[in-house]
Design an enzyme around this catalytic site. Structure first.
Site, PDB file in Angstrom:
ATOM      1  N   ASP A  10      39.492  21.928  70.318  1.00 21.13           N
ATOM      2  CA  ASP A  10      39.861  21.847  71.731  1.00 21.13           C
ATOM      3  C   ASP A  10      41.214  22.531  71.902  1.00 21.13           C
ATOM      4  O   ASP A  10      41.913  22.797  70.920  1.00 21.13           O
ATOM      5  CB  ASP A  10      39.955  20.362  72.148  1.00 21.13           C
ATOM      6  CG  ASP A  10      40.392  20.203  73.598  1.00 21.13           C
ATOM      7  OD1 ASP A  10      39.837  20.907  74.467  1.00 21.13           O
ATOM      8  OD2 ASP A  10      41.304  19.404  73.875  1.00 21.13           O
ATOM      9  N   SER A  11      41.592  22.751  73.153  1.00 24.74           N
ATOM     10  CA  SER A  11      42.910  23.316  73.430  1.00 24.74           C
ATOM     11  C   SER A  11      44.032  22.345  73.044  1.00 24.74           C
ATOM     12  O   SER A  11      45.166  22.759  72.854  1.00 24.74           O
ATOM     13  CB  SER A  11      43.022  23.635  74.916  1.00 24.74           C
ATOM     14  OG  SER A  11      42.762  22.462  75.674  1.00 24.74           O
ATOM     15  N   TYR A  42      44.227  25.802  78.059  1.00 26.08           N
ATOM     16  CA  TYR A  42      43.282  26.919  78.082  1.00 26.08           C
ATOM     17  C   TYR A  42      42.772  27.173  79.509  1.00 26.08           C
ATOM     18  O   TYR A  42      42.306  28.258  79.819  1.00 26.08           O
ATOM     19  CB  TYR A  42      42.070  26.610  77.196  1.00 26.08           C
ATOM     20  CG  TYR A  42      42.241  26.836  75.704  1.00 26.08           C
ATOM     21  CD1 TYR A  42      43.483  27.134  75.141  1.00 26.08           C
ATOM     22  CD2 TYR A  42      41.139  26.752  74.855  1.00 26.08           C
ATOM     23  CE1 TYR A  42      43.606  27.332  73.769  1.00 26.08           C
ATOM     24  CE2 TYR A  42      41.260  26.958  73.490  1.00 26.08           C
ATOM     25  CZ  TYR A  42      42.494  27.245  72.943  1.00 26.08           C
ATOM     26  OH  TYR A  42      42.607  27.441  71.591  1.00 26.08           O
ATOM     27  N   GLY A  43      42.846  26.139  80.334  1.00 23.65           N
ATOM     28  CA  GLY A  43      42.260  26.226  81.675  1.00 23.65           C
ATOM     29  C   GLY A  43      42.840  27.325  82.544  1.00 23.65           C
ATOM     30  O   GLY A  43      42.202  27.781  83.488  1.00 23.65           O
ATOM     31  N   CYS A  73      35.989  21.743  74.028  1.00 24.67           N
ATOM     32  CA  CYS A  73      36.704  22.147  75.240  1.00 24.67           C
ATOM     33  C   CYS A  73      35.756  22.910  76.174  1.00 24.67           C
ATOM     34  O   CYS A  73      35.099  23.868  75.738  1.00 24.67           O
ATOM     35  CB  CYS A  73      37.849  23.057  74.806  1.00 24.67           C
ATOM     36  SG  CYS A  73      38.811  23.768  76.126  1.00 24.67           S
ATOM     37  N   ASN A  74      35.697  22.498  77.421  1.00 25.98           N
ATOM     38  CA  ASN A  74      34.837  23.201  78.375  1.00 25.98           C
ATOM     39  C   ASN A  74      35.300  24.635  78.594  1.00 25.98           C
ATOM     40  O   ASN A  74      34.476  25.550  78.677  1.00 25.98           O
ATOM     41  CB  ASN A  74      34.819  22.449  79.710  1.00 25.98           C
ATOM     42  CG  ASN A  74      33.541  21.662  79.892  1.00 25.98           C
ATOM     43  OD1 ASN A  74      32.549  22.187  80.378  1.00 25.98           O
ATOM     44  ND2 ASN A  74      33.550  20.416  79.448  1.00 25.98           N
ATOM     45  N   CYS A 184      35.231  18.750  81.916  1.00 25.35           N
ATOM     46  CA  CYS A 184      36.548  18.890  81.291  1.00 25.35           C
ATOM     47  C   CYS A 184      36.754  17.714  80.344  1.00 25.35           C
ATOM     48  O   CYS A 184      36.364  16.580  80.658  1.00 25.35           O
ATOM     49  CB  CYS A 184      37.645  18.909  82.353  1.00 25.35           C
ATOM     50  SG  CYS A 184      39.319  19.009  81.672  1.00 25.35           S
ATOM     51  N   THR A 185      37.359  18.019  79.203  1.00 25.89           N
ATOM     52  CA  THR A 185      37.613  16.990  78.180  1.00 25.89           C
ATOM     53  C   THR A 185      38.314  15.743  78.710  1.00 25.89           C
ATOM     54  O   THR A 185      38.063  14.636  78.241  1.00 25.89           O
ATOM     55  CB  THR A 185      38.531  17.595  77.094  1.00 25.89           C
ATOM     56  OG1 THR A 185      39.615  18.273  77.736  1.00 25.89           O
ATOM     57  CG2 THR A 185      37.781  18.526  76.189  1.00 25.89           C
ATOM     58  N   HIS A 186      39.235  15.943  79.655  1.00 22.17           N
ATOM     59  CA  HIS A 186      40.105  14.837  80.078  1.00 22.17           C
ATOM     60  C   HIS A 186      39.444  13.860  81.053  1.00 22.17           C
ATOM     61  O   HIS A 186      39.881  12.722  81.188  1.00 22.17           O
ATOM     62  CB  HIS A 186      41.343  15.388  80.781  1.00 22.17           C
ATOM     63  CG  HIS A 186      42.282  16.151  79.894  1.00 22.17           C
ATOM     64  ND1 HIS A 186      41.858  17.147  79.049  1.00 22.17           N
ATOM     65  CD2 HIS A 186      43.628  16.068  79.749  1.00 22.17           C
ATOM     66  CE1 HIS A 186      42.911  17.645  78.413  1.00 22.17           C
ATOM     67  NE2 HIS A 186      43.993  17.011  78.825  1.00 22.17           N
TER      68      HIS A 186
HETATM   69  N1  DGL Z   1      40.269  21.111  77.249  1.00 26.98           N
HETATM   70  C1  DGL Z   1      40.280  21.773  78.538  1.00 26.98           C
HETATM   71  C2  DGL Z   1      38.839  21.776  79.106  1.00 26.98           C
HETATM   72  O1  DGL Z   1      38.012  20.953  78.753  1.00 26.98           O
HETATM   73  C3  DGL Z   1      41.217  21.110  79.516  1.00 26.98           C
HETATM   74  C4  DGL Z   1      42.678  21.277  79.182  1.00 26.98           C
HETATM   75  C5  DGL Z   1      43.137  22.721  79.176  1.00 26.98           C
HETATM   76  O2  DGL Z   1      43.147  23.375  80.237  1.00 26.98           O
HETATM   77  O3  DGL Z   1      43.464  23.196  78.090  1.00 26.98           O
HETATM   78  O4  DGL Z   1      38.526  22.609  79.905  1.00 26.98           O
END
Ligand code: DGL
Length: 270
Positions: A10-11, A42-43, A73-74, A184-186
């Site tokens: 993931d990011s 990463y978003g 990570c999406n 999204c992961t969060h």
């Molecule tokens: N992990 C990213 C996602 O699932 C969210 C956080 C980021 O932008 O890095 O898209």
């Protein structure tokens, strides 16, 4: 090969929502987690940058002998999955968090209105629209860039997050939806608040937390491939690497993984 670990990346720390769902559903599997904390978020990054980071992370996970590399990570699943799959070739299996969710939406929501929220990268990529092409699902996607940093800063289950959630979910584009994909992961951390938001409006909207959907998909995949770990008496020893260590990142592991974990620094570029 079945005793080899599952690589998850993931990011940052947010992908631990997926790692946590994996440990709950697959308690015998050993995880090697990589959070690219040096390069998050990463978003907001370009697809080219995310692809370059993802390939470097795959090298690390392959060095650890991972049988599967799951992009948790999406944003990275949207930007880099095809490249990752080609890059790792036959050395490991590549999985992402988008395909299981798309399959669920195809099976359950044909002929219905579905909303999707995620980062600018995920929404801007149009990957869900492409994968749902021909599925007769009316998909509306909305970028919700404030949500991930809000959650990371601990604004969960409080008045501030309720306001931000309300501002996004009351967007007119999402007016007719019957299900909402949390891409999204969060977002699993605020799924209860979103459900409460819709309940307060007496709206029947299914809020789809994809972390368990993904874990079930990985379980089915391992079984199909004959790669599932066999039961052992000792609990598997997971490892968690980050490309940039801070005490703050380690503190947020509790939020996303449900318990404190020790993060091991591992730089991607010297
Ligand atoms: N992990 C990213 C996602 O699932 C969210 C956080 C980021 O932008 O890095 O898209």
């Amino acid at each position: 090969m079945s005793s080899a670990p599952i690589g998850v990346f993931d990011s940052g720390i947010g992908g631990m929502t997926v790692a946590r769902a994996l440990t709950q559903r697959l308690p015998h599997e050993r995880l090697v987690y990589f959070g690219d904390t040096a390069h998050l978020p990463y978003g907001d990054k370009s697809a080219a940058a995310i692809q370059a980071y993802s390939v470097k992370i795959c090298d690390v996970l392959l060095q650890h002998g991972c049988k599967v590399i799951l992009i948790a990570c999406n944003s990275a699943s949207a930007a880099a999955f095809d490249l990752v799959k080609a890059y790792i070739g036959s050395k490991a299996h590549a999985l992402n968090v988008i395909d299981p969710t798309v399959q669920l939406v195809r099976e359950t929501y044909a002929g219905r209105h579905v909303g999707l929220i995620g980062t600018k990268q995920t929404v801007g990529s149009g990957v869900y629209d492409r994968r749902l092409d021909g599925a007769n699902v009316d998909l509306v996607s909305l970028a919700t860039p404030l949500l991930a940093p809000m959650i990371e800063d601990g604004f969960v289950d409080d008045a501030v997050s309720n306001q931000v959630i309300k501002a996004y979910l009351d967007d007119p584009s999402l007016e007719r939806i019957e299900a909402l994909v949390l891409a999204c992961t969060h977002y699993p951390l605020i799924a209860p608040q979103m459900r409460a938001h819709y309940a307060a409006q007496a709206r029947a909207v299914d809020v789809l937390d994809s972390s368990d959907v993904v874990a079930r998909h990985v379980e089915a995949f391992l079984t199909l491939q004959g790669l599932a770990a066999t039961a052992s008496t000792a609990a598997p020893e997971h490892r968690f690497f980050v490309s940039d260590y801070t005490d703050g990142f380690e503190a947020t592991t509790r939020l996303f993984f449900g318990q404190h974990v020790d993060l091991v620094p591992h730089v991607l570029w010297e």
